[in-house]
Design a protein around this motif. Structure first.
Motif, PDB file in Angstrom:
ATOM      1  N   THR A  63       0.838  -1.211   0.000  1.00  7.42           N
ATOM      2  CA  THR A  63       0.000   0.000   0.000  1.00  7.42           C
ATOM      3  C   THR A  63       0.866   1.253   0.000  1.00  7.42           C
ATOM      4  OG1 THR A  63      -1.750  -1.172   1.190  1.00  7.42           O
ATOM      5  CG2 THR A  63      -1.800   1.234   1.235  1.00  7.42           C
ATOM      6  N   GLU A  64       1.925   1.241   0.841  1.00  9.05           N
ATOM      7  CA  GLU A  64       2.830   2.384   0.871  1.00  9.05           C
ATOM      8  C   GLU A  64       3.527   2.567  -0.473  1.00  9.05           C
ATOM      9  OE1 GLU A  64       5.414   1.583   4.090  1.00  9.05           O
ATOM     10  OE2 GLU A  64       3.963   2.158   5.647  1.00  9.05           O
ATOM     11  N   GLN A  65       3.959   1.449  -1.058  1.00  5.83           N
ATOM     12  CA  GLN A  65       4.602   1.526  -2.375  1.00  5.83           C
ATOM     13  C   GLN A  65       3.635   2.081  -3.426  1.00  5.83           C
ATOM     14  OE1 GLN A  65       6.051  -2.406  -3.180  1.00  5.83           O
ATOM     15  NE2 GLN A  65       7.783  -2.240  -1.747  1.00  5.83           N
ATOM     16  N   LEU A  66       2.377   1.617  -3.332  1.00  6.70           N
ATOM     17  CA  LEU A  66       1.369   2.103  -4.272  1.00  6.70           C
ATOM     18  C   LEU A  66       1.133   3.600  -4.087  1.00  6.70           C
ATOM     19  CD1 LEU A  66      -0.727   1.566  -6.467  1.00  6.70           C
ATOM     20  CD2 LEU A  66      -2.347   0.917  -4.665  1.00  6.70           C
ATOM     21  N   GLN A  67       1.055   4.009  -2.808  1.00  3.81           N
ATOM     22  CA  GLN A  67       0.868   5.429  -2.526  1.00  3.81           C
ATOM     23  C   GLN A  67       2.058   6.243  -3.031  1.00  3.81           C
ATOM     24  OE1 GLN A  67       0.221   5.455   1.704  1.00  3.81           O
ATOM     25  NE2 GLN A  67      -1.976   4.985   1.518  1.00  3.81           N
ATOM     26  N   ASN A  68       3.272   5.723  -2.812  1.00  2.72           N
ATOM     27  CA  ASN A  68       4.472   6.405  -3.332  1.00  2.72           C
ATOM     28  C   ASN A  68       4.441   6.484  -4.852  1.00  2.72           C
ATOM     29  OD1 ASN A  68       5.557   6.839  -0.779  1.00  2.72           O
ATOM     30  ND2 ASN A  68       6.661   4.875  -0.768  1.00  2.72           N
ATOM     31  N   LEU A  69       4.017   5.366  -5.452  1.00  2.00           N
ATOM     32  CA  LEU A  69       3.922   5.340  -6.908  1.00  2.00           C
ATOM     33  C   LEU A  69       2.903   6.357  -7.406  1.00  2.00           C
ATOM     34  CD1 LEU A  69       4.743   4.084  -9.598  1.00  2.00           C
ATOM     35  CD2 LEU A  69       3.008   2.318  -9.230  1.00  2.00           C
ATOM     36  N   GLN A  70       1.763   6.434  -6.691  1.00  2.00           N
ATOM     37  CA  GLN A  70       0.733   7.406  -7.079  1.00  2.00           C
ATOM     38  C   GLN A  70       1.256   8.835  -6.943  1.00  2.00           C
ATOM     39  OE1 GLN A  70      -2.480   6.253  -4.484  1.00  2.00           O
ATOM     40  NE2 GLN A  70      -3.397   4.863  -6.007  1.00  2.00           N
ATOM     41  N   ARG A  71       2.000   9.068  -5.827  1.00  2.94           N
ATOM     42  CA  ARG A  71       2.587  10.399  -5.657  1.00  2.94           C
ATOM     43  C   ARG A  71       3.601  10.709  -6.746  1.00  2.94           C
ATOM     44  NH1 ARG A  71       2.230   9.061  -0.070  1.00  2.94           N
ATOM     45  NH2 ARG A  71       4.345   8.219  -0.098  1.00  2.94           N
ATOM     46  N   ASN A  72       4.399   9.697  -7.071  1.00  5.04           N
ATOM     47  CA  ASN A  72       5.393   9.895  -8.140  1.00  5.04           C
ATOM     48  C   ASN A  72       4.713  10.162  -9.482  1.00  5.04           C
ATOM     49  OD1 ASN A  72       7.522   9.516  -6.376  1.00  5.04           O
ATOM     50  ND2 ASN A  72       7.635   7.306  -6.754  1.00  5.04           N
ATOM     51  N   LEU A  73       3.644   9.404  -9.735  1.00  2.00           N
ATOM     52  CA  LEU A  73       2.898   9.614 -10.976  1.00  2.00           C
ATOM     53  C   LEU A  73       2.281  11.007 -11.004  1.00  2.00           C
ATOM     54  CD1 LEU A  73       1.107   6.159 -11.455  1.00  2.00           C
ATOM     55  CD2 LEU A  73       2.991   7.104 -12.810  1.00  2.00           C
ATOM     56  N   LEU A  74       1.762  11.454  -9.853  1.00  3.32           N
ATOM     57  CA  LEU A  74       1.196  12.796  -9.785  1.00  3.32           C
ATOM     58  C   LEU A  74       2.271  13.847 -10.033  1.00  3.32           C
ATOM     59  CD1 LEU A  74      -1.230  14.594  -9.230  1.00  3.32           C
ATOM     60  CD2 LEU A  74      -0.677  14.474  -6.787  1.00  3.32           C
ATOM     61  N   ASP A  75       3.457  13.619  -9.407  1.00  4.98           N
ATOM     62  CA  ASP A  75       4.569  14.550  -9.634  1.00  4.98           C
ATOM     63  C   ASP A  75       4.976  14.562 -11.101  1.00  4.98           C
ATOM     64  OD1 ASP A  75       4.574  15.214  -6.985  1.00  4.98           O
ATOM     65  OD2 ASP A  75       6.189  13.813  -6.450  1.00  4.98           O
ATOM     66  N   LEU A  76       5.061  13.373 -11.696  1.00  3.58           N
ATOM     67  CA  LEU A  76       5.415  13.288 -13.111  1.00  3.58           C
ATOM     68  C   LEU A  76       4.374  13.980 -13.980  1.00  3.58           C
ATOM     69  CD1 LEU A  76       6.743   9.618 -13.385  1.00  3.58           C
ATOM     70  CD2 LEU A  76       8.076  11.739 -13.554  1.00  3.58           C
TER      71      LEU A  76
END
Length: 261
Positions: A63-76
């Motif tokens: 879940t944390e990895q997914l949240q980090n991924l979502q944040r990274n995708l949002l940043d991208l």
């Protein structure tokens, strides 16, 4: 008899003892199996709890990895939007720069053309007047053209002083003969006959081979006739006929001379 009784008693006691011991042993066996089953169950429950804990930890980690991924995708995505905005801005700046460069090039071209035009105006120019070719300065040509423009417009009051000024300013100009001829005509148009006679005579004396000289002699005779000096007019016409017999002015002079007394 007594011995048989003793054996029978022992058998009865042994049977009673077995009757008591066997159920007790059977109960003991049942408790061990139950305890073992309970222990097994507890072990399985503990194992399940551990597995659930590990699974929960993995789920939490994922879940944390997914949240980090979502944040990274949002940043991208934000970076991509910013990049698009920067690209659009750069395109606009490039387009403006191209327009500015084109404007500068047009401005430079206009300057170059103006400079060339000014240089041409300042450089001596070759002109041809009455069959004669010569070089003139730009200002000299402009002064002559302005005076002739007034002459062609019938503005003799403007042409005459302009032509007089030209003669004073450019006494050695190749335009001088033409200027004298047209000055005489302007003076004639203003009825300044004496001035016209002097101007035409100076022209005839300075340019006897000019194609306009026969016309100048005819005009000179007309000025003399206007002043009632028929004698001088007749002599001028005779001079015209004698020196330029084949000219159109000479033919007009022949017709005119017979009317003078």
């Amino acid at each position: 008899m007594l011995l048989a009784s003793r054996h029978m008693l022992r058998a009865v006691s042994l049977g009673a003892l077995l009757a008591v011991w066997l159920p007790a042993q059977a109960g003991l066996f049942d408790d061990d199996e139950a305890r073992k089953a309970i222990l097994d169950l507890r072990s399985k429950v503990a194992t399940g709890d551990q597995q659930r804990g590990e699974l929960a930890a993995q789920v939490k980690q994922l879940t944390e990895q997914l949240q980090n991924l979502q944040r990274n995708l949002l940043d991208l995505n934000n970076q991509n939007e910013q990049l698009r905005a920067d690209v659009a801005k750069l395109r606009g700046e490039n387009e403006q720069m191209r327009r500015d460069v084109a404007e500068v090039q047009r401005y430079q071209k206009d300057i170059a053309q103006n400079v060339d035009e000014r240089v041409r105006r300042l450089e001596p120019q070759q002109v041809s007047v009455d069959g004669k070719d010569f070089l003139v300065e730009a200002e000299e040509k402009r002064a002559y053209d302005d005076a002739m423009a007034a002459m062609r417009g019938g503005e003799f009051d403007k042409a005459a002083p302009a032509l007089v000024t030209f003669l004073k300013r450019y006494p050695s100009s190749g335009y001088v003969d033409s200027v004298r001829y047209w000055l005489g005509n302007a003076q004639y148009g203003l009825r300044q006959y004496k001035d016209a006679i002097a101007t035409f005579r100076a022209f005839v004396t300075a340019a006897p081979d000019n194609p306009r000289t026969p016309e100048a002699l005819l005009a000179l005779a007309n000025c003399q006739a206007e002043l009632k000096d028929n004698k001088s007019a007749k002599r001028t016409l005779e001079e015209l006929i004698r020196q330029y017999p084949k000219s159109e002015a000479a033919q007009a002079g022949r017709d005119r001379v017979v009317t003078l007394k």
